[in-house]
Design an enzyme around this catalytic site. Structure first.
Site, short mmCIF file in Angstrom:
data_model
loop_
_atom_site.label_atom_id
_atom_site.label_comp_id
_atom_site.label_asym_id
_atom_site.label_seq_id
_atom_site.Cartn_x
_atom_site.Cartn_y
_atom_site.Cartn_z
CG ASP A 13 5.94 3.42 0.79
OD1 ASP A 13 6.29 3.95 1.88
OD2 ASP A 13 4.77 3.39 0.40
CE LYS A 65 2.32 4.67 8.37
NZ LYS A 65 0.92 4.89 8.68
CE1 TYR A 124 -3.80 2.38 0.69
CE2 TYR A 124 -2.40 3.29 2.41
CZ TYR A 124 -3.53 3.37 1.61
OH TYR A 124 -4.37 4.45 1.73
#
Ligand code: HOZ
Length: 433
Positions: free
Chosen positions: A238, A266, A143
């Site tokens: 990622d 994050k 994702y």
């Protein structure tokens, strides 16, 4: 126990689509209604009913130094006094950028954005701008946020709700996203043999965290690097989840592979809405205003988010907590798997640093197909059994759990007691749903 949350959810549903601002928060997959969180401190979250929970959601990854860490709070409060946002360069942006560039050999400059979705979307545009090619290759179950071309075969909430390829994505966009199974290097080679000269980039979570936690097989990441070199495509890591969480830097340091572009989020935002992508200067110079790949944002590099990021990275650098985090995580996972064996529950556990996932199936999954073969009914009962005992877990088999530096050994022991209670119940057919 959760009456107030239930009432608040009813009210939220009247004004907010589905009552939530991100689907997985709705707890729909586990068949109950979500908790409304009032506050969080250290390793704990507290809901509106006054319940306390040991938290393994960790705000979906950023809270590696614990919730509302006092040093982060102090820095944020100080920067807040000067104003909230200027839409202009500030020194604190450079401070955070410097720390990131110093930590990653593969990054000479960065561009800050507001979310992992934006960072991934912009990194893809950059890769297309650099190579002049339209196609990209991603892995089923990975994702990379919810931009059109990346919502094809997507993990996280998209898989949780059975819409890995979203409605509303024009076929003309989706057709440029080529898919392979995670850990299947042969499939990647076959796709490149056919379409190699049209592929701008491979985008991959080097340790996958959006279909539970899945580690790369030996040689997988190296193989991706070689394929990209051979076909002059770019390799994008990622590291939104893994960056500064598994080590001070990224998974690329652990596996010793240099991607062309890295996406971070994050932890670098310290719990505030911030993310970035970075690469060597010859790639980053394609970005406007130096180059002609356009990307922009009013709140990008927001000073409060930058301050939280700086303070978080400084704590991590000073404490270097990564060995302890890994030790605690491994202990929790291996003992949970041992308990499952004792009570005859099919369970396997995977962890990478402070990320972990318990899969309700016998073997550790290697790809998305394997995760789909987990017993979701057992997972849902486990989730609810744990919640009832004060343990707050991600409400989906397709998400990673996270441990932070403020989780104590007592937290871990209490979590294991709760796990044993649940497994005992499940082993005698006592279900909660
Ligand atoms: N996609 C996020 C987890 N992998 C969900 C974040 C959220 O709902 O806040």
């Amino acid at each position: 126990m959760f009456e107030k949350s239930r009432e608040l959810f009813e009210e939220a549903k009247r004004y907010i689509a589905g009552g939530v601002n991100s689907p997985v928060r709705a707890f729909k997959a586990v068949g109950i209604e979500p908790l409304f969180i009032k506050k969080a401190r250290g390793s704990k979250v507290y809901d509106e009913d006054g319940n306390e929970f040991i938290d393994y959601v960790n705000t979906w990854g950023p809270a590696v130094v614990g919730h509302a860490n006092p040093e982060v709070l102090k820095k944020v409060e100080k920067v807040l006094q000067n104003g909230f946002s200027f839409g202009a360069p500030t020194t604190i942006e450079t401070e955070l950028a410097k720390r990131i560039v110093d930590a990653f050999e593969s990054i000479e400059s960065v561009r800050f954005v507001n979310s992992g979705t934006e960072a991934a979307m912009s990194a893809i545009r950059l890769a297309r701008g650099v190579t002049g090619r339209d196609n990209i290759l991603k892995f089923i179950g990975c994702y990379h946020g919810h931009s059109d071309g990346l919502l094809v075969g997507a993990g996280s909430g998209a898989s949780t709700f059975g819409v890995p390829s979203s409605k509303g994505v024009p076929l003309d966009f989706a057709k440029h996203t080529l898919l392979a199974e995670y850990n299947d290097l042969d499939a990647v080679k076959k796709i490149f043999a056919k379409y190699g000269d049209t592929i701008a980039c491979i985008i991959v979570e080097p340790v996958a965290g959006n279909m539970g936690v899945i580690k790369p097989k030996e040689g997988f990441l190296e193989g991706l690097r070689e394929v990209c070199n051979q076909y002059e495509s770019l390799l994008i890591f990622d590291e939104v989840m893994t960056g500064f969480r598994l080590t001070y830097g990224g998974v690329q340091h652990i596996y010793n592979i240099e991607p062309d572009i890295t996406i971070l989020g994050k932890v670098v935002g310290g719990g505030f809405p911030s993310a970035c992508f970075g690469a060597k200067k010859d790639i980053m110079d394609y970005l406007s205003p130096e180059g002609s790949v356009y990307q922009a944002g009013t709140l990008s590099g927001n000073p409060i988010a930058m301050a939280a990021g700086v303070a978080t990275l400084d704590i991590l650098k000073k404490k270097n907590p990564y060995n302890d985090l890994e030790k605690n995580t491994t202990k929790l996972v291996s003992r949970a798997v041992g308990l499952a064996k004792q009570y005859g529950i099919p369970l396997s556990g995977e962890s990478a640093g402070s990320m972990f996932c318990l899969f309700f199936r016998d073997d550790v999954p290697k790809n998305y197909k394997d995760v789909l073969a987990s017993d979701l009914n057992l997972f849902n009962n486990y989730f609810l059994g744990m919640l009832n005992q004060g343990i707050y877990l991600p409400p989906s088999q397709f998400e990673s759990n996270f441990i932070g530096i403020q989780h104590t050994l007592e937290d871990i022991e209490n979590t294991l007691i709760a796990i044993e209670n649940v497994f005992k119940d499940l082993s005698v057919g006592k279900f909660y749903l």
